[in-house]
Design a protein around this motif. Structure first.
Motif, PDB file in Angstrom:
ATOM      1  N   GLY A  17     -28.711  28.511  31.750  1.00  0.00           N
ATOM      2  CA  GLY A  17     -27.850  27.736  30.859  1.00  0.00           C
ATOM      3  C   GLY A  17     -28.650  26.956  29.853  1.00  0.00           C
ATOM      4  N   MET A  18     -29.741  26.333  30.310  1.00  0.00           N
ATOM      5  CA  MET A  18     -30.546  25.531  29.394  1.00  0.00           C
ATOM      6  C   MET A  18     -31.207  26.398  28.338  1.00  0.00           C
ATOM      7  SD  MET A  18     -32.170  22.595  31.769  1.00  0.00           S
ATOM      8  CE  MET A  18     -33.102  21.833  30.475  1.00  0.00           C
ATOM      9  N   THR A  21     -28.524  26.993  25.574  1.00  0.00           N
ATOM     10  CA  THR A  21     -28.332  25.870  24.659  1.00  0.00           C
ATOM     11  C   THR A  21     -29.608  25.569  23.889  1.00  0.00           C
ATOM     12  OG1 THR A  21     -28.742  24.453  26.545  1.00  0.00           O
ATOM     13  CG2 THR A  21     -26.464  24.742  25.888  1.00  0.00           C
ATOM     14  N   TYR A  24     -29.658  27.662  20.899  1.00  0.00           N
ATOM     15  CA  TYR A  24     -28.796  27.100  19.853  1.00  0.00           C
ATOM     16  C   TYR A  24     -29.508  25.969  19.140  1.00  0.00           C
ATOM     17  CZ  TYR A  24     -24.588  29.539  21.363  1.00  0.00           C
ATOM     18  OH  TYR A  24     -23.654  30.485  21.642  1.00  0.00           O
ATOM     19  N   PHE A  25     -30.175  25.123  19.941  1.00  0.00           N
ATOM     20  CA  PHE A  25     -30.845  23.959  19.341  1.00  0.00           C
ATOM     21  C   PHE A  25     -31.895  24.398  18.327  1.00  0.00           C
ATOM     22  CE2 PHE A  25     -34.173  20.741  19.300  1.00  0.00           C
ATOM     23  CZ  PHE A  25     -33.415  19.614  19.055  1.00  0.00           C
ATOM     24  N   ALA A  28     -30.362  25.683  15.133  1.00  0.00           N
ATOM     25  CA  ALA A  28     -29.294  24.846  14.571  1.00  0.00           C
ATOM     26  C   ALA A  28     -29.475  24.604  13.087  1.00  0.00           C
ATOM     27  CB  ALA A  28     -29.250  23.519  15.309  1.00  0.00           C
ATOM     28  N   GLY A  31     -28.372  27.912  11.307  1.00  0.00           N
ATOM     29  CA  GLY A  31     -27.046  28.449  11.583  1.00  0.00           C
ATOM     30  C   GLY A  31     -25.962  27.406  11.716  1.00  0.00           C
ATOM     31  N   ALA A  32     -26.176  26.198  11.136  1.00  0.00           N
ATOM     32  CA  ALA A  32     -25.169  25.154  11.305  1.00  0.00           C
ATOM     33  C   ALA A  32     -23.838  25.611  10.726  1.00  0.00           C
ATOM     34  CB  ALA A  32     -25.635  23.878  10.621  1.00  0.00           C
ATOM     35  N   LEU A  33     -22.793  25.387  11.501  1.00  0.00           N
ATOM     36  CA  LEU A  33     -21.478  25.826  11.055  1.00  0.00           C
ATOM     37  C   LEU A  33     -20.820  24.794  10.154  1.00  0.00           C
ATOM     38  CD1 LEU A  33     -20.272  27.134  14.498  1.00  0.00           C
ATOM     39  CD2 LEU A  33     -21.177  28.463  12.630  1.00  0.00           C
ATOM     40  N   THR A  34     -21.303  23.557  10.216  1.00  0.00           N
ATOM     41  CA  THR A  34     -20.690  22.493   9.432  1.00  0.00           C
ATOM     42  C   THR A  34     -21.007  22.666   7.950  1.00  0.00           C
ATOM     43  OG1 THR A  34     -21.356  21.159  11.300  1.00  0.00           O
ATOM     44  CG2 THR A  34     -20.353  20.023   9.475  1.00  0.00           C
TER      45      THR A  34
ATOM     46  N   VAL B  59     -29.082  15.170  18.214  1.00  0.00           N
ATOM     47  CA  VAL B  59     -29.421  16.258  19.148  1.00  0.00           C
ATOM     48  C   VAL B  59     -28.157  16.984  19.585  1.00  0.00           C
ATOM     49  CG1 VAL B  59     -30.303  16.704  21.455  1.00  0.00           C
ATOM     50  CG2 VAL B  59     -31.584  15.265  19.918  1.00  0.00           C
ATOM     51  N   TRP B  62     -27.084  19.295  16.916  1.00  0.00           N
ATOM     52  CA  TRP B  62     -27.896  20.510  16.801  1.00  0.00           C
ATOM     53  C   TRP B  62     -27.609  21.475  17.935  1.00  0.00           C
ATOM     54  CZ3 TRP B  62     -32.723  17.218  15.353  1.00  0.00           C
ATOM     55  CH2 TRP B  62     -32.634  16.896  13.999  1.00  0.00           C
ATOM     56  N   PHE B  63     -27.323  20.908  19.118  1.00  0.00           N
ATOM     57  CA  PHE B  63     -26.969  21.795  20.221  1.00  0.00           C
ATOM     58  C   PHE B  63     -25.651  22.502  19.953  1.00  0.00           C
ATOM     59  CE2 PHE B  63     -29.876  19.584  23.291  1.00  0.00           C
ATOM     60  CZ  PHE B  63     -30.555  20.723  23.618  1.00  0.00           C
ATOM     61  N   LEU B  65     -24.525  23.374  16.977  1.00  0.00           N
ATOM     62  CA  LEU B  65     -24.599  24.009  15.653  1.00  0.00           C
ATOM     63  C   LEU B  65     -23.856  23.200  14.598  1.00  0.00           C
ATOM     64  CD1 LEU B  65     -24.202  27.784  16.513  1.00  0.00           C
ATOM     65  CD2 LEU B  65     -26.280  26.505  16.181  1.00  0.00           C
ATOM     66  N   ARG B  66     -23.968  21.896  14.697  1.00  0.00           N
ATOM     67  CA  ARG B  66     -23.425  21.044  13.642  1.00  0.00           C
ATOM     68  C   ARG B  66     -24.594  20.408  12.909  1.00  0.00           C
ATOM     69  NH1 ARG B  66     -21.285  16.726  15.614  1.00  0.00           N
ATOM     70  NH2 ARG B  66     -21.680  17.027  17.815  1.00  0.00           N
ATOM     71  N   ILE B  67     -24.299  19.487  11.995  1.00  0.00           N
ATOM     72  CA  ILE B  67     -25.363  18.823  11.252  1.00  0.00           C
ATOM     73  C   ILE B  67     -25.595  17.411  11.772  1.00  0.00           C
ATOM     74  CG2 ILE B  67     -26.029  17.960   8.991  1.00  0.00           C
ATOM     75  CD1 ILE B  67     -24.551  20.343   7.815  1.00  0.00           C
ATOM     76  N   ASN B  70     -25.103  12.184   8.606  1.00  0.00           N
ATOM     77  CA  ASN B  70     -26.006  12.402   7.467  1.00  0.00           C
ATOM     78  C   ASN B  70     -25.534  11.667   6.226  1.00  0.00           C
ATOM     79  OD1 ASN B  70     -23.784  13.869   6.944  1.00  0.00           O
ATOM     80  ND2 ASN B  70     -24.819  15.773   6.497  1.00  0.00           N
ATOM     81  N   ARG B  71     -24.647  10.696   6.368  1.00  0.00           N
ATOM     82  CA  ARG B  71     -24.097  10.052   5.179  1.00  0.00           C
ATOM     83  C   ARG B  71     -24.663   8.660   4.961  1.00  0.00           C
ATOM     84  NH1 ARG B  71     -21.104  13.770   2.072  1.00  0.00           N
ATOM     85  NH2 ARG B  71     -22.239  15.377   3.147  1.00  0.00           N
ATOM     86  N   TRP B 317     -30.729  17.376  26.717  1.00  0.00           N
ATOM     87  CA  TRP B 317     -30.547  18.808  26.916  1.00  0.00           C
ATOM     88  C   TRP B 317     -29.653  19.054  28.141  1.00  0.00           C
ATOM     89  CZ3 TRP B 317     -35.458  22.401  26.730  1.00  0.00           C
ATOM     90  CH2 TRP B 317     -35.055  23.727  26.599  1.00  0.00           C
ATOM     91  N   TRP B 320     -25.949  18.238  27.248  1.00  0.00           N
ATOM     92  CA  TRP B 320     -25.194  19.145  26.396  1.00  0.00           C
ATOM     93  C   TRP B 320     -25.216  20.566  26.930  1.00  0.00           C
ATOM     94  CZ3 TRP B 320     -21.886  16.652  23.913  1.00  0.00           C
ATOM     95  CH2 TRP B 320     -22.175  15.352  23.535  1.00  0.00           C
ATOM     96  N   THR B 321     -25.732  20.742  28.157  1.00  0.00           N
ATOM     97  CA  THR B 321     -25.692  22.079  28.745  1.00  0.00           C
ATOM     98  C   THR B 321     -24.757  22.147  29.943  1.00  0.00           C
ATOM     99  OG1 THR B 321     -27.965  22.432  28.081  1.00  0.00           O
ATOM    100  CG2 THR B 321     -27.092  23.907  29.732  1.00  0.00           C
TER     101      THR B 321
END
Lengths: 158, 359
Positions: A17-18, A21, A24-25, A28, A31-34, B59, B62-63, B65-67, B70-71, B317, B320-321
């Motif tokens: 699992g680690m 993730t 992904y880290f 990131a 590939g950020a989706l935001t 962190v 990033w785990f 897949l966001r940013i 940042n504002r 870690w 978020w896992t």
């Protein structure tokens, strides 16, 4: 001895699992989706399946594909689409033929369910990618989709 | 007032203390130094807390897949400052049927316990406020006080969710305290000292303790990180404030700065657990392979911060896992796995030291 094998299996699955993730880290940043929306307004490309609003594409010589069959109006669950239609004499065949006068679309009522687009037999209406729909007057959200003076493309009804 | 100097060897930086002693009478100077140290630690506390929150958010982003933030400020660096200002300016609300005294007391228990634990860490050779010879013992004792604050908060809120959260916290801390204590004890067996600065010094020659004690040290480290994560009430052991079940757990009824105290204390506790692990396993402020030993001006505290940041990242870690444990799984993990393993590990370490098999 299942005690120790349980511990081994547990640690192994946790590490699996680690590693997922962790992958992904690492990716990131690329590939950020935001989307940082107001900053990248020029380059922002919405996704193919994004449902912005219903539009009717026109060709360069102001022709559209809508035959006025009213399938979309019937399909719409809350009456967001109204079609004002008319009959006019077709100059080629001399018969009276149905044609749309106004294809009225109430964006303020639309729930973006997409049933009208699925119902349309001639693909006259499609989803646009536009989403900046805020206006100061509610009445501006009532749109007439066919451009003034436009007519249906030849051969659509066949 | 030589008495104060005797119990608190004030050696954060010798130059500052010498300078203060040179311009003031002795009594005034010792008090001034105490104030200076208090302010320094409070600042460290606030800055570490706020930036750990920011780090956590980054962190986490990033785990997923966001940013992330940042504002506010460059790269969102001032985001948590803005959040803290907002929390300070908020009204402190409470419900009617609370136990007022305990309700107001609880946040201070949590935050003071966290702050007291910070005092004994050797951030560098000179940057240590309180170098007692029972440092490790002191840390274990202090880390148990925080849970009283959580229990008080849950009880005095007069809210069933808060109470359930607090009781779970009590249960969890009492269970996992054992594992933390025993894994620390395994390492103390190796160093033969409870004084944190001496534990660090013991690693100067023989390498970091995780290498010196090889197999039992690695097992002790793994158990310590698991139990430490449970001690800080972080995911996957966050039954205490399980958002999906209990609202916010024990701090459901708190608002404004009192809520912020609990929130900051969680992150400071994470810092404390990481710091203990760094001192006990990764050589504290010592540089890896002694690469900066000959550079006299090099601030050793940087190594400490880097190592702590690494371990904190490990805990993030985890968070978020892994999914949250059920309460029976929590207890099974502690009493059926960690504790027996830990006792076996302690025996193994004793045998290794007895046979002189340490590296």
């Amino acid at each position: 001895m299942s005690y120790f094998s349980d511990i081994y299996k547990g640690i192994k699955t946790l590490l699996t699992g680690m590693s997922v993730t962790g992958g992904y880290f690492i990716h990131a940043r690329k590939g950020a989706l935001t989307q940082e929306y107001p900053d990248n307004r020029e380059t922002l490309k919405m996704f193919d399946r994004f449902r912005g609003e219903v539009v009717m594409p026109h060709t360069a010589d102001n022709r559209h594909r809508c035959t006025g069959c009213q399938s979309c109006e019937i399909a719409c669950p809350n009456g967001s689409i109204e079609i004002i239609w008319d009959r006019a004499v077709d100059p080629e065949t001399g018969k009276k033929k149905k044609k749309i006068d106004k294809h009225i679309y109430h964006l303020s009522m639309c729930t973006m369910c997409g049933l009208c687009i699925e119902a349309c037999p001639t693909d006259a209406i499609v989803w646009a990618q536009n989403f900046e729909n805020s206006v100061y007057d509610r009445s501006k959200l009532t749109k007439i989709l066919n451009q003034p003076g436009s007519s249906v493309l030849d051969g659509i009804e066949d | 007032m030589n008495f104060i100097q005797m119990i608190i060897p004030l050696n954060i930086t010798k130059t500052i203390s010498d300078w203060i002693y040179s311009i003031m009478p002795e009594t005034a100077a010792s008090y001034t130094i105490m104030v200076v140290i208090a302010v320094a630690y409070l600042l460290l506390f606030a800055v570490a807390g706020l930036y750990l929150v920011l780090l956590e958010r980054k962190v986490a982003a990033w785990f997923q897949l966001r940013i992330g933030p940042n504002r506010v400020g460059p790269w969102g660096l001032l985001q948590t400052m803005a959040d803290a200002l907002k929390l300070v300016s908020k009204e402190l609300t409470s419900t009617i049927k609370i136990d007022k005294f305990l309700y107001n007391l609880a946040p201070y228990f949590v935050i003071v316990a966290a702050l007291m634990a910070m005092a004994v860490f050797p951030f560098s050779k000179q940057f240590q406020a309180f170098d007692i010879n029972i440092g490790v013992f002191f840390l274990i004792a202090i880390s148990s006080i925080g849970v009283i604050g959580i229990l008080l908060a849950g009880w005095s809120s007069n809210n069933k969710y808060a109470l359930i959260g607090a009781m779970r916290s009590g249960l969890q801390t009492i269970s996992y305290e054992l594992s933390v204590g025993l894994s620390i004890l395994t390492m103390v067996l190796l160093t033969g000292s409870l004084q944190l600065s001496e534990i660090v010094e013991a690693q100067r020659t023989g390498g970091w303790l995780i290498l010196q004690g090889h197999i039992p040290s690695v097992i002790a480290f793994m158990i310590f990180m698991i139990a430490g994560t449970a001690e800080t009430n972080r995911a996957p052991f966050d039954l205490v404030e399980a958002e999906s079940e209990l609202g916010a757990g024990f701090h459901t009824e708190y608002s404004g700065m009192k809520f912020a105290y609990f929130f900051l204390a969680e992150f400071i506790n994470m810092f404390i657990i990481a710091s203990i692990a760094v001192v006990l396993f990764f050589g504290g402020w010592l540089s890896p392979f002694g690469i900066t030993d000959n550079i006299t001006w090099f601030p050793e505290v940087i190594w400490f911060i880097i190592k702590v940041a690494g371990l904190i990242f490990l805990m993030m870690w985890f968070r978020w896992t892994f999914p949250r444990l059920r309460v029976d799984q929590l207890l099974t993990l502690e009493w059926k796995y960690l504790l027996p393993l830990n006792l076996m590990n302690l025996m193994l370490m004793a045998i290794i030291i007895w046979l002189n098999w340490t590296i």
